[in-house]
Design a protein around this motif. Sequence first.
Motif, PDB file in Angstrom:
ATOM      1  N   UNK A 190      18.651  25.389   9.770  1.00 28.91           N
ATOM      2  CA  UNK A 190      17.249  25.531  10.166  1.00 28.91           C
ATOM      3  C   UNK A 190      16.312  24.783   9.231  1.00 28.91           C
ATOM      4  N   UNK A 191      16.787  23.718   8.616  1.00 23.56           N
ATOM      5  CA  UNK A 191      15.968  22.983   7.653  1.00 23.56           C
ATOM      6  C   UNK A 191      14.686  22.438   8.281  1.00 23.56           C
ATOM      7  N   UNK A 192      14.750  22.059   9.548  1.00 22.40           N
ATOM      8  CA  UNK A 192      13.574  21.494  10.204  1.00 22.40           C
ATOM      9  C   UNK A 192      12.509  22.542  10.492  1.00 22.40           C
ATOM     10  N   UNK A 258       8.941  27.305  -6.880  1.00 21.60           N
ATOM     11  CA  UNK A 258       7.578  27.212  -7.385  1.00 21.60           C
ATOM     12  C   UNK A 258       6.918  25.873  -7.096  1.00 21.60           C
ATOM     13  N   UNK A 259       7.718  24.855  -6.729  1.00 26.64           N
ATOM     14  CA  UNK A 259       7.144  23.539  -6.420  1.00 26.64           C
ATOM     15  C   UNK A 259       6.769  23.375  -4.954  1.00 26.64           C
ATOM     16  N   UNK A 260       7.101  24.374  -4.112  1.00 23.12           N
ATOM     17  CA  UNK A 260       6.783  24.298  -2.690  1.00 23.12           C
ATOM     18  C   UNK A 260       5.325  24.685  -2.460  1.00 23.12           C
ATOM     19  N   UNK A 261       4.725  24.209  -1.362  1.00 28.17           N
ATOM     20  CA  UNK A 261       3.416  24.738  -0.951  1.00 28.17           C
ATOM     21  C   UNK A 261       3.508  26.239  -0.694  1.00 28.17           C
ATOM     22  N   UNK A 262       2.403  26.944  -0.799  1.00 26.78           N
ATOM     23  CA  UNK A 262       2.416  28.399  -0.755  1.00 26.78           C
ATOM     24  C   UNK A 262       3.059  28.940   0.516  1.00 26.78           C
ATOM     25  N   UNK A 263       2.741  28.366   1.671  1.00 30.25           N
ATOM     26  CA  UNK A 263       3.308  28.852   2.929  1.00 30.25           C
ATOM     27  C   UNK A 263       4.812  28.692   2.943  1.00 30.25           C
ATOM     28  N   UNK A 264       5.307  27.503   2.616  1.00 30.43           N
ATOM     29  CA  UNK A 264       6.739  27.264   2.591  1.00 30.43           C
ATOM     30  C   UNK A 264       7.413  28.090   1.507  1.00 30.43           C
ATOM     31  N   UNK A 265       6.711  28.289   0.402  1.00 26.20           N
ATOM     32  CA  UNK A 265       7.279  29.068  -0.703  1.00 26.20           C
ATOM     33  C   UNK A 265       7.516  30.522  -0.291  1.00 26.20           C
ATOM     34  N   UNK A 266       6.543  31.111   0.398  1.00 24.87           N
ATOM     35  CA  UNK A 266       6.695  32.488   0.862  1.00 24.87           C
ATOM     36  C   UNK A 266       7.807  32.612   1.902  1.00 24.87           C
ATOM     37  N   UNK A 267       7.806  31.725   2.886  1.00 27.04           N
ATOM     38  CA  UNK A 267       8.804  31.790   3.945  1.00 27.04           C
ATOM     39  C   UNK A 267      10.213  31.528   3.409  1.00 27.04           C
ATOM     40  N   UNK A 268      10.336  30.534   2.530  1.00 36.01           N
ATOM     41  CA  UNK A 268      11.654  30.215   1.974  1.00 36.01           C
ATOM     42  C   UNK A 268      12.183  31.354   1.112  1.00 36.01           C
ATOM     43  N   UNK A 282      20.082  28.661   6.692  1.00 36.92           N
ATOM     44  CA  UNK A 282      19.277  28.287   5.540  1.00 36.92           C
ATOM     45  C   UNK A 282      18.152  27.362   5.975  1.00 36.92           C
ATOM     46  N   UNK A 283      16.993  27.526   5.334  1.00 36.38           N
ATOM     47  CA  UNK A 283      15.831  26.696   5.621  1.00 36.38           C
ATOM     48  C   UNK A 283      15.521  25.728   4.487  1.00 36.38           C
ATOM     49  N   UNK A 284      16.243  25.832   3.402  1.00 32.50           N
ATOM     50  CA  UNK A 284      16.142  24.887   2.279  1.00 32.50           C
ATOM     51  C   UNK A 284      17.549  24.490   1.881  1.00 32.50           C
TER      52      UNK A 284
END
Length: 450
Positions: A190-192, A258-268, A282-284
Motif C-alpha cells: 500500500x505504498x501508493x 520524524x522527517x515525514x509531513x505531519x499527515x503522513x507521519x500520523x498515518x504511517x 505496509x505504507x512505508x
Amino acid sequence: MQFLRKTAVRGTSPFLIIAVAFGGLILLGTILLMLPVATKSGQGTSFADALFTATSAACVTGLVVHNTATYWSLFGQTVILALIQVGGLGVVTVVVGVRALRRQRISLRERTIMQESLSASKIGGVIRSTRFIIVTTIGIEFIGALLLLPVFVPRFGWEGGSGEAIFHAVSAFCNAGFDLLSTKQPYQSLLAYSTNVDMNLVIGFLILIGGLGFITWIDVRKHGWHIRRYHLQSKIVLVATVILLLVPMVYFFCCEFQNFPMKKRLLASFFQTVSPRTAGFNTVPLTQLSDNGKFMTILLMFIGGGTGSTAGGIKMTTAGVLFCACLAVIFRRREVMAFGRRIAPPDHLSSGGYFYPVPKSVNRSGNGDKRCGALGAVNQPVRMCFGAGYGRSDPGGDSLTAFEFTPTSDTIDVHRAGRQFDSRLCGGQPPDKVPGPLPRGNRKRWLGGN
C-alpha cells in the motif's frame, strides 16, 4: 461435514479433525491454483509454487512467490480470496456455520469440535456463537468494502473497484496481507496510499477488529459497555490491544518517521503499529526502519492478535498472562492475578515451553499443559534451527534473520494448538475462591527456596 460425522463415530480427537480439515483445504487450494485457468498466462503453476501460495493464503501469512495482481487470473485471485476467508475463520467454523444458518441438526460430537475450534470455554451456545461469528464477519467485511469504494472506484471503475474493495476488505479483516495493487512495480503493498486517510483507517480498523478474537466479539455483543462482566480473556485482550496500539505508535511517531509531513507521519505511525499484528501490509518501505524500529516490528509480529482471532503470533492473552506471572514473581505473590481474578495456583504454573507457562488448574485433565508445552517445546527449537539456517544462507548476514523469520513462524496457524490454554482463562476464579495455603514444599519452590 461427512468427514466430521465419520470421525465422530471413530472417536478421533477434535484437534486431529481440525488439522486434517485444514490440510485438506490447503491441498484443494493447491490443486485449483495449479490449473492453467488460474494464471493470466494460461500456463499451469508448479506444485511447489501453488502449494506455497495456498498455504500462505489459508494460514493468512501473506508471503507470495508470484505477484498476486499480475500473475494470477480472476479465477486464481478468487481461489486465494476463498482460502483467506476460510482459513481466517477456520474450516470447521465455516462448515458448521453454514449448516447452522441452514438450520440443520448438529450432533454433540460436532459441537465439541466447534468448541475446540472457537476456543469456547463451554459447549453450551457454541452453535449460536458460530452463527453470530459468520454473520458478523460478513457484515464487517461488507461495510469495509463499502468504505473502500471511494478509494478504488476512481482508479479502477465500478466493476474493478468493487472487486478491489472486496478483496482488500477480506484480506485486511483476516489479517492476510495479500493485495492486488502492485501492478506497476511488484510487491509494493500500500505504498501508493501512504497519505490516503480512508485507506489507512479502514484497513487499519479491519485488522484490529479481526485480531480481537471471537470470544471478545461475543462479550461486546452480550455485555456492551459493562466491561466488568467480560471474560478474563476479553479483558486481557482489550487492555493489551490498547497498550500495543499506543506505545508503538508513539515510538514510531517520535523516533522513526520524524522527517515525514505531519499527515503522513500520523498515518504511517498508526498503520505501522497495527499492520504487523499480523496483517503484513505496509505504507512505508520497511527497509527505512532503524534497527530499533525493526525490533519493535518483530515484537508486534511475535505477540500477534487475540486468541481465537484471525491473527497469528503467540497471542495477546499469552503475553498478558506471562506479564502477570512475572509480576507475581517480582512481588512475591502467591497467586497470579489479573483484574482481581486468579489465573492459576502458583504451584501449578509449570513451564510447558519457554514462552508458554501453562496453569494446569485451568484444565483439570492436564491436557492444556501438554498441548501448550508441546507447542513451546517444538516452536522454539524450530525458530532457532530454521532461523540459524536462514541467517547462514542469507548474504545479508544475521541482522535480518529474525525480521524475516518471525512473521513466517508467528502468522501461520500454529496458535491453534494453544487455544485450549487461552480459552480456559475464561474460567478464572475470583480471589475469595482461592484454595488455602500451599504445602510447605510447594511454597518453598515458589518463593525460590531449596
